[in-house]
Design a protein around this motif. Structure first.
Motif, PDB file in Angstrom:
ATOM      1  N   HIS A 220      -7.149  -1.825   5.870  1.00 44.42           N
ATOM      2  CA  HIS A 220      -7.840  -1.051   6.722  1.00 44.42           C
ATOM      3  C   HIS A 220      -7.579   0.268   7.231  1.00 44.42           C
ATOM      4  O   HIS A 220      -6.570   0.387   7.810  1.00 44.42           O
ATOM      5  N   GLN A 221      -8.551   1.109   6.787  1.00 46.04           N
ATOM      6  CA  GLN A 221      -8.257   2.619   7.389  1.00 46.04           C
ATOM      7  C   GLN A 221      -8.567   2.698   8.644  1.00 46.04           C
ATOM      8  O   GLN A 221      -8.787   1.913   9.570  1.00 46.04           O
ATOM      9  N   ASP A 222      -7.949   3.848   9.229  1.00 46.27           N
ATOM     10  CA  ASP A 222      -8.046   4.200  10.738  1.00 46.27           C
ATOM     11  C   ASP A 222      -9.502   4.010  11.315  1.00 46.27           C
ATOM     12  O   ASP A 222      -9.837   3.709  12.548  1.00 46.27           O
ATOM     13  N   ASP A 223     -10.563   4.328  10.459  1.00 46.33           N
ATOM     14  CA  ASP A 223     -11.766   4.080  11.010  1.00 46.33           C
ATOM     15  C   ASP A 223     -12.445   2.760  10.533  1.00 46.33           C
ATOM     16  O   ASP A 223     -13.541   2.490  10.773  1.00 46.33           O
ATOM     17  N   GLY A 224     -11.544   1.716  10.411  1.00 39.87           N
ATOM     18  CA  GLY A 224     -12.039   0.532  10.156  1.00 39.87           C
ATOM     19  C   GLY A 224     -12.457   0.002   8.968  1.00 39.87           C
ATOM     20  O   GLY A 224     -12.563  -1.323   8.662  1.00 39.87           O
ATOM     21  N   GLN A 225     -12.761   1.036   8.019  1.00 40.91           N
ATOM     22  CA  GLN A 225     -13.291   0.765   6.765  1.00 40.91           C
ATOM     23  C   GLN A 225     -12.113  -0.153   5.598  1.00 40.91           C
ATOM     24  O   GLN A 225     -10.943   0.434   5.824  1.00 40.91           O
ATOM     25  N   LEU A 226     -12.670  -1.047   5.014  1.00 36.18           N
ATOM     26  CA  LEU A 226     -11.745  -1.666   3.987  1.00 36.18           C
ATOM     27  C   LEU A 226     -11.473  -0.538   2.826  1.00 36.18           C
ATOM     28  O   LEU A 226     -12.524   0.155   2.184  1.00 36.18           O
ATOM     29  N   ALA A 227     -10.212  -0.324   2.504  1.00 35.37           N
ATOM     30  CA  ALA A 227     -10.002   0.613   1.479  1.00 35.37           C
ATOM     31  C   ALA A 227      -8.846  -0.056   0.316  1.00 35.37           C
ATOM     32  O   ALA A 227      -8.084  -0.960   0.682  1.00 35.37           O
ATOM     33  N   LEU A 228      -8.989   0.625  -0.860  1.00 29.69           N
ATOM     34  CA  LEU A 228      -7.775   0.224  -1.972  1.00 29.69           C
ATOM     35  C   LEU A 228      -6.765   1.082  -1.688  1.00 29.69           C
ATOM     36  O   LEU A 228      -6.961   2.267  -1.739  1.00 29.69           O
ATOM     37  N   PHE A 229      -5.763   0.583  -1.500  1.00 29.86           N
ATOM     38  CA  PHE A 229      -4.386   1.303  -1.529  1.00 29.86           C
ATOM     39  C   PHE A 229      -3.555   1.284  -2.527  1.00 29.86           C
ATOM     40  O   PHE A 229      -3.306   0.307  -3.317  1.00 29.86           O
ATOM     41  N   VAL A 230      -3.036   2.379  -3.263  1.00 25.40           N
ATOM     42  CA  VAL A 230      -2.389   2.349  -4.227  1.00 25.40           C
ATOM     43  C   VAL A 230      -0.804   2.992  -4.109  1.00 25.40           C
ATOM     44  O   VAL A 230      -0.910   4.035  -3.520  1.00 25.40           O
ATOM     45  N   HIS A 231       0.212   2.528  -4.555  1.00 26.14           N
ATOM     46  CA  HIS A 231       1.482   3.312  -4.487  1.00 26.14           C
ATOM     47  C   HIS A 231       1.903   3.049  -5.909  1.00 26.14           C
ATOM     48  O   HIS A 231       1.954   2.351  -6.657  1.00 26.14           O
ATOM     49  N   CYS A 232       2.379   4.461  -6.266  1.00 23.73           N
ATOM     50  CA  CYS A 232       2.891   4.595  -7.668  1.00 23.73           C
ATOM     51  C   CYS A 232       3.957   5.556  -7.800  1.00 23.73           C
ATOM     52  O   CYS A 232       4.745   5.982  -6.841  1.00 23.73           O
ATOM     53  N   SER A 233       4.663   5.706  -8.955  1.00 21.48           N
ATOM     54  CA  SER A 233       5.643   6.555  -9.310  1.00 21.48           C
ATOM     55  C   SER A 233       5.085   8.069  -9.132  1.00 21.48           C
ATOM     56  O   SER A 233       3.929   8.181  -9.080  1.00 21.48           O
ATOM     57  N   PRO A 234       5.983   8.990  -8.982  1.00 20.89           N
ATOM     58  CA  PRO A 234       5.419  10.225  -8.526  1.00 20.89           C
ATOM     59  C   PRO A 234       4.432  11.166  -9.544  1.00 20.89           C
ATOM     60  O   PRO A 234       4.737  10.959 -10.733  1.00 20.89           O
ATOM     61  N   LEU A 257       2.098  13.144  -5.779  1.00 15.12           N
ATOM     62  CA  LEU A 257       1.741  11.991  -4.736  1.00 15.12           C
ATOM     63  C   LEU A 257       2.457  10.911  -5.101  1.00 15.12           C
ATOM     64  O   LEU A 257       2.591  10.343  -6.487  1.00 15.12           O
ATOM     65  N   THR A 258       2.707   9.861  -4.081  1.00 14.51           N
ATOM     66  CA  THR A 258       3.109   8.560  -4.495  1.00 14.51           C
ATOM     67  C   THR A 258       2.112   7.393  -4.094  1.00 14.51           C
ATOM     68  O   THR A 258       2.519   6.498  -4.159  1.00 14.51           O
ATOM     69  N   SER A 259       1.177   7.935  -3.242  1.00 19.42           N
ATOM     70  CA  SER A 259       0.230   6.988  -2.821  1.00 19.42           C
ATOM     71  C   SER A 259      -0.993   7.611  -2.317  1.00 19.42           C
ATOM     72  O   SER A 259      -1.152   8.815  -2.253  1.00 19.42           O
ATOM     73  N   ALA A 260      -2.276   6.758  -2.365  1.00 13.55           N
ATOM     74  CA  ALA A 260      -3.197   7.234  -1.941  1.00 13.55           C
ATOM     75  C   ALA A 260      -4.289   5.884  -1.601  1.00 13.55           C
ATOM     76  O   ALA A 260      -4.003   4.906  -1.961  1.00 13.55           O
ATOM     77  N   SER A 261      -5.268   6.277  -0.686  1.00 10.58           N
ATOM     78  CA  SER A 261      -6.082   5.174  -0.442  1.00 10.58           C
ATOM     79  C   SER A 261      -7.781   5.708  -0.638  1.00 10.58           C
ATOM     80  O   SER A 261      -7.806   6.963  -0.393  1.00 10.58           O
ATOM     81  N   PHE A 262      -8.504   4.774  -0.960  1.00 10.03           N
ATOM     82  CA  PHE A 262     -10.077   5.262  -0.985  1.00 10.03           C
ATOM     83  C   PHE A 262     -10.798   3.853  -0.405  1.00 10.03           C
ATOM     84  O   PHE A 262     -10.585   2.840  -0.748  1.00 10.03           O
ATOM     85  N   HIS A 263     -11.909   4.208   0.577  1.00  9.72           N
ATOM     86  CA  HIS A 263     -12.675   2.973   0.750  1.00  9.72           C
ATOM     87  C   HIS A 263     -13.547   2.593  -0.170  1.00  9.72           C
ATOM     88  O   HIS A 263     -13.880   2.830  -1.240  1.00  9.72           O
ATOM     89  N   LEU A 264     -14.003   1.249   0.193  1.00 13.44           N
ATOM     90  CA  LEU A 264     -14.657   0.314  -0.597  1.00 13.44           C
ATOM     91  C   LEU A 264     -16.128   0.418   0.168  1.00 13.44           C
ATOM     92  O   LEU A 264     -16.309   0.269   1.179  1.00 13.44           O
ATOM     93  N   LEU A 265     -17.211   0.820  -0.967  1.00  8.52           N
ATOM     94  CA  LEU A 265     -18.641   0.662  -0.471  1.00  8.52           C
ATOM     95  C   LEU A 265     -19.390  -0.184  -1.468  1.00  8.52           C
ATOM     96  O   LEU A 265     -19.154  -0.087  -2.549  1.00  8.52           O
ATOM     97  N   PRO A 266     -20.440  -1.117  -0.853  1.00  5.51           N
ATOM     98  CA  PRO A 266     -21.265  -1.784  -1.753  1.00  5.51           C
ATOM     99  C   PRO A 266     -21.770  -1.289  -2.780  1.00  5.51           C
ATOM    100  O   PRO A 266     -21.779  -1.732  -3.995  1.00  5.51           O
ATOM    101  N   GLU A 267     -22.284   0.144  -2.555  1.00  7.82           N
ATOM    102  CA  GLU A 267     -22.831   0.938  -3.982  1.00  7.82           C
ATOM    103  C   GLU A 267     -21.729   1.236  -4.860  1.00  7.82           C
ATOM    104  O   GLU A 267     -22.328   1.537  -6.053  1.00  7.82           O
ATOM    105  N   GLN A 268     -20.674   1.214  -4.633  1.00  4.47           N
ATOM    106  CA  GLN A 268     -19.716   1.585  -5.678  1.00  4.47           C
ATOM    107  C   GLN A 268     -19.652   0.632  -6.871  1.00  4.47           C
ATOM    108  O   GLN A 268     -19.250   0.904  -8.102  1.00  4.47           O
ATOM    109  N   VAL A 269     -20.233  -0.714  -6.538  1.00  4.68           N
ATOM    110  CA  VAL A 269     -19.903  -1.905  -7.604  1.00  4.68           C
ATOM    111  C   VAL A 269     -18.478  -2.160  -8.033  1.00  4.68           C
ATOM    112  O   VAL A 269     -18.216  -3.190  -7.888  1.00  4.68           O
ATOM    113  N   TYR A 270     -17.634  -1.281  -8.361  1.00  9.12           N
ATOM    114  CA  TYR A 270     -16.299  -1.694  -8.939  1.00  9.12           C
ATOM    115  C   TYR A 270     -15.478  -0.480  -8.296  1.00  9.12           C
ATOM    116  O   TYR A 270     -15.967   0.895  -8.038  1.00  9.12           O
ATOM    117  N   LEU A 271     -14.020  -0.501  -8.362  1.00  6.45           N
ATOM    118  CA  LEU A 271     -13.203   0.472  -8.104  1.00  6.45           C
ATOM    119  C   LEU A 271     -12.014   0.315  -8.764  1.00  6.45           C
ATOM    120  O   LEU A 271     -11.571  -0.965  -8.745  1.00  6.45           O
TER     121      LEU A 271
END
Ligand SMILES: [Zn+2]
Ligand SMILES: [Zn+2]
Length: 296
Positions: A220-234, A257-271
């Protein structure tokens, strides 16, 4: 239906190549030599997939297994079939659907090989039911004619709601410098053909040509939205792909970068997410279907 991150599952990560040719068809190394090549380089498993030749179950060692497989083809398509007991009848190859049906009826799994190289479009693939996915990266096709990546095919199909996984493979013939480039990392409880096939069927894997994905989960992001978080090698870039323009690209500035996250929205269909290192290597997560997690 909800989504289970393979990173939350018990077991281990196993590295393997699922598309390999040998002297049983048009490859230059014998099956034994091909198996040894991968085993010596830290792989845990390999599928020998010669053209219309089904590889046998071989017991190599407790720390290395083989998956039975073959590569089948018909008008305008090639198909990798794994985990089957007998080769489908040749006449079934007139239609990919008939072949896939046979493979699935045998308890096996099938995915389309190198669609960009073959000239297949996403519209050609869309009607075929029962396939597990497609090769988003095929090393020999990239080496030979630069048509190894099938991102657009995959994204087109995902946006239509098709639940397809992405595979990275060598398709090695031992004569074009394709070996050791594309692989899958599979999360399974044990190193057996059965456990690996089961994990592949469930999408408990990711594909790569270099980078490692170290974690993938919902937050859950700070704004409360559900997000996909990834952690990876550099990595130089982390890119989230969704239906149409609804994804996002993050680029390294002062440090990788070793991590990032991005929100999920119904209109995205998939992520789904790609982690790209500074050397041209890419790791591809499998997709999450947004409706599964927003409803759950
Ligand atoms: Zn092929
Ligand atoms: Zn092949």
């Amino acid at each position: 239906m909800s989504w289970t991150s393979p990173f939350s599952l018990p077991g281990k990560w196993f590295k393997g190549n699922l598309h390999t040719h040998t002297t049983a068809s048009d490859g230059l190394l014998s099956p034994e030599e091909a198996i040894a090549w991968y085993r010596e380089r830290g792989y845990d498993f390999v599928a020998l997939t010669d053209h219309w030749v089904l590889s046998e179950k071989t017991s190599v060692a407790t720390d290395f297994v083989t998956i039975r497989g073959t590569e089948l083809d018909g008008p305008g398509y090639h198909l990798v079939a794994l985990g089957i007991d007998s080769l489908p009848a040749r006449e079934l190859a007139e239609s990919p659907q008939a072949l896939v049906k046979d493979v699935v009826a045998q308890g096996g799994l099938a995915f389309f090989a190198h669609p960009y190289w073959t000239g297949q479009t996403s519209a050609d693939i869309a009607p075929v039911q029962g396939i597990l996915g497609l090769e988003v990266f095929n090393s020999v096709c990239e080496q030979m004619i630069g048509r190894g990546y099938a991102r657009v095919h995959w994204d087109d199909l995902l946006a239509q709601g098709r639940r397809l996984y992405g595979f990275a493979v060598d398709d090695v013939h031992w004569k074009h410098g394709a070996a050791g480039k594309g692989f899958v990392m599979v999360r399974a409880e044990e190193l057996t053909e059965e456990a690996l096939l089961q994990a592949l069927r469930k999408g408990h894997f990711y594909a790569s040509t270099g980078p490692a994905i170290l974690d993938l989960r919902l937050i859950h992001q700070d704004d409360g939205q559900l997000a996909l978080f990834v952690h990876c090698s550099p990595c130089q870039e982390i890119v989230f792909f969704a239906s149409g323009p609804l994804g996002r690209r993050f680029v390294a500035e002062e440090r990788l970068l070793t991590s990032a996250s991005f929100h999920l929205l119904p209109e995205q269909v998939y992520l789904r997410v790609e982690c790209r290192d500074p050397f041209g290597g890419v790791a591809w997560s499998n997709p999450i279907f947004v409706q599964d997690v927003l409803k759950a």
